[in-house]
Design a protein around this motif. Structure first.
Motif, mmCIF file in Angstrom:
data_model
loop_
_atom_site.group_PDB
_atom_site.id
_atom_site.type_symbol
_atom_site.label_atom_id
_atom_site.label_comp_id
_atom_site.label_asym_id
_atom_site.label_seq_id
_atom_site.Cartn_x
_atom_site.Cartn_y
_atom_site.Cartn_z
ATOM 1 N N THR A 130 -13.921 -0.096 -5.988
ATOM 2 C CA THR A 130 -14.717 -0.324 -4.787
ATOM 3 C C THR A 130 -15.805 -1.353 -5.065
ATOM 4 O O THR A 130 -16.556 -1.237 -6.028
ATOM 5 C CB THR A 130 -15.366 0.988 -4.310
ATOM 6 O OG1 THR A 130 -14.345 1.964 -4.087
ATOM 7 C CG2 THR A 130 -16.142 0.764 -3.023
ATOM 8 N N HIS A 169 -6.446 2.786 0.277
ATOM 9 C CA HIS A 169 -6.736 1.363 0.098
ATOM 10 C C HIS A 169 -5.485 0.546 0.370
ATOM 11 O O HIS A 169 -4.363 1.071 0.399
ATOM 12 C CB HIS A 169 -7.252 1.086 -1.315
ATOM 13 C CG HIS A 169 -6.310 1.525 -2.396
ATOM 14 N ND1 HIS A 169 -6.209 2.836 -2.810
ATOM 15 C CD2 HIS A 169 -5.410 0.834 -3.154
ATOM 16 C CE1 HIS A 169 -5.295 2.937 -3.755
ATOM 17 N NE2 HIS A 169 -4.781 1.734 -3.986
ATOM 18 N N GLN A 220 -8.419 -5.723 -2.849
ATOM 19 C CA GLN A 220 -7.963 -4.619 -2.012
ATOM 20 C C GLN A 220 -9.108 -4.174 -1.132
ATOM 21 O O GLN A 220 -10.281 -4.348 -1.494
ATOM 22 C CB GLN A 220 -7.446 -3.449 -2.852
ATOM 23 C CG GLN A 220 -8.432 -2.888 -3.848
ATOM 24 C CD GLN A 220 -7.820 -1.846 -4.756
ATOM 25 O OE1 GLN A 220 -7.859 -0.665 -4.464
ATOM 26 N NE2 GLN A 220 -7.260 -2.280 -5.877
ATOM 27 N N HIS A 264 0.832 -1.207 0.000
ATOM 28 C CA HIS A 264 0.000 0.000 0.000
ATOM 29 C C HIS A 264 0.863 1.252 0.000
ATOM 30 O O HIS A 264 2.084 1.204 0.162
ATOM 31 C CB HIS A 264 -0.986 -0.007 1.184
ATOM 32 C CG HIS A 264 -0.371 0.093 2.536
ATOM 33 N ND1 HIS A 264 0.072 1.284 3.074
ATOM 34 C CD2 HIS A 264 -0.135 -0.849 3.495
ATOM 35 C CE1 HIS A 264 0.533 1.073 4.300
ATOM 36 N NE2 HIS A 264 0.438 -0.216 4.576
ATOM 37 N N ASN A 271 -10.825 -0.899 0.907
ATOM 38 C CA ASN A 271 -10.838 0.555 0.935
ATOM 39 C C ASN A 271 -11.076 1.038 2.359
ATOM 40 O O ASN A 271 -11.805 0.404 3.136
ATOM 41 C CB ASN A 271 -11.928 1.105 0.021
ATOM 42 C CG ASN A 271 -11.547 1.022 -1.450
ATOM 43 O OD1 ASN A 271 -10.378 0.813 -1.783
ATOM 44 N ND2 ASN A 271 -12.519 1.174 -2.326
#
Length: 304
Positions: free
Chosen positions: A249, A216, A232, A151, A234
């Protein structure tokens, strides 16, 4: 132009081969050319517009932003949606939702057993503790699974691509314990934006769109006998969590975040400033013949 003229010209180009062709490549290129000719004709694309588009593609490659524009136009998410449908048709049910990989993975991160410290202690962002389990679709733990995590830092930058960060900062591979558990300490990431003067943002601006991503954390989760997961999470309170320019998302990928400021909690965790906690379990479906069960082949960075 008459549509028959367009089709005849496309057929003429298709028929110019002088030796054996890769039939798959040829079929795709033939279709792209035909569709391009039709688009130019129907939209009355001018020569100036066409060559401007060619210059843009050249600029995109020189800037190494192809991997940024592809998710920005929704293409990477579309590939995920198609793979979802293929798995449903094959009877592969359940599992954590997949979502885009993005362009910022780097292979070769250090491997840790059970838990890891991701950050190099140079970022004063909010401390983050994240933990969870890797499970199969029946709720059984998957021991020895690999949880690759990466990240951005609190400024929205990724190590390797940001040369000011140490090697593999905020990147690790964690092997789950006998109960399928993983845990790590890091710092809370920030979202990032497309380079403001880059070709991706240039096109997005012409389309009336922004180029922002919410905060994220990326994951590859894999284990023998299971379908590899690219996903991933968020960060829930980010203003772009439901307005991600990369369309990443998805329901089920926005876990609760708890923020802790109580001195006793700080003492118990061995930290001297506020921290956040996230718990998230990954669920892996069993691998199936005829379904893509590993990471797709694509260019990825590898640290020297």
């Amino acid at each position: 132009m008459n549509k028959n003229q367009i089709q005849e010209f496309a057929k003429r180009i298709s028929g110019t081969q002088i030796g054996p062709a890769n039939e798959r490549v040829k079929a795709i290129v033939d279709r792209i050319l035909l569709d391009l000719f039709v688009l130019i004709d129907e939209m009355d694309v001018t020569p100036e517009e066409f060559w401007s588009a060619c210059s843009y593609v050249t600029e995109l490659g020189k800037s190494n932003e192809v991997g940024l524009l592809v998710p920005g136009l929704g293409v990477e998410h579309f590939l995920d949606l198609r793979q979802d449908e293929k798995e449903r048709a094959a009877g592969m049910d359940g599992g954590t939702p997949r979502t885009i990989e993005g362009p910022l993975y780097v292979a070769g991160a250090p491997v840790c057993q059970g838990e890891a410290r991701l950050d190099d202690d140079t970022d004063d962002g909010e401390i983050l503790f994240m933990d969870g389990r890797v499970l199969d679709t029946r709720g059984n733990p998957v021991a020895g699974a690999q949880v690759e995590v990466w990240h951005a830092n609190s400024r929205g930058n990724y190590s390797y691509f940001d040369q000011s960060q140490s090697a593999f900062n905020l990147r690790r591979t964690i092997v789950t314990d006998a109960e399928g558990r993983y845990r790590f300490r890091s710092i809370m990431p920030s979202g990032y934006s497309c380079p403001p003067n880059g070709p991706t943002q240039k096109l997005l601006t012409l389309l009336g769109r922004h180029g922002h991503r919410p905060a994220h954390i990326h994951f590859f989760v894999s284990a023998p006998g299971y379908r590899t997961l690219t996903t991933q999470i968020n960060i829930k309170d980010d203003p772009y969590v439901h307005d991600d320019f990369a369309f990443a998302t998805r329901d089920g990928l926005i876990p609760e975040v708890e923020h802790h400021t109580d001195p006793t909690a700080l003492h118990d965790m061995g930290v001297n400033r506020p921290f956040a906690t996230i718990t998230f379990d990954f669920v892996l479906p069993s691998a199936l013949d005829g379904v893509l069960n590993t990471l797709p082949e694509r260019p990825r960075a590898t640290a020297a």
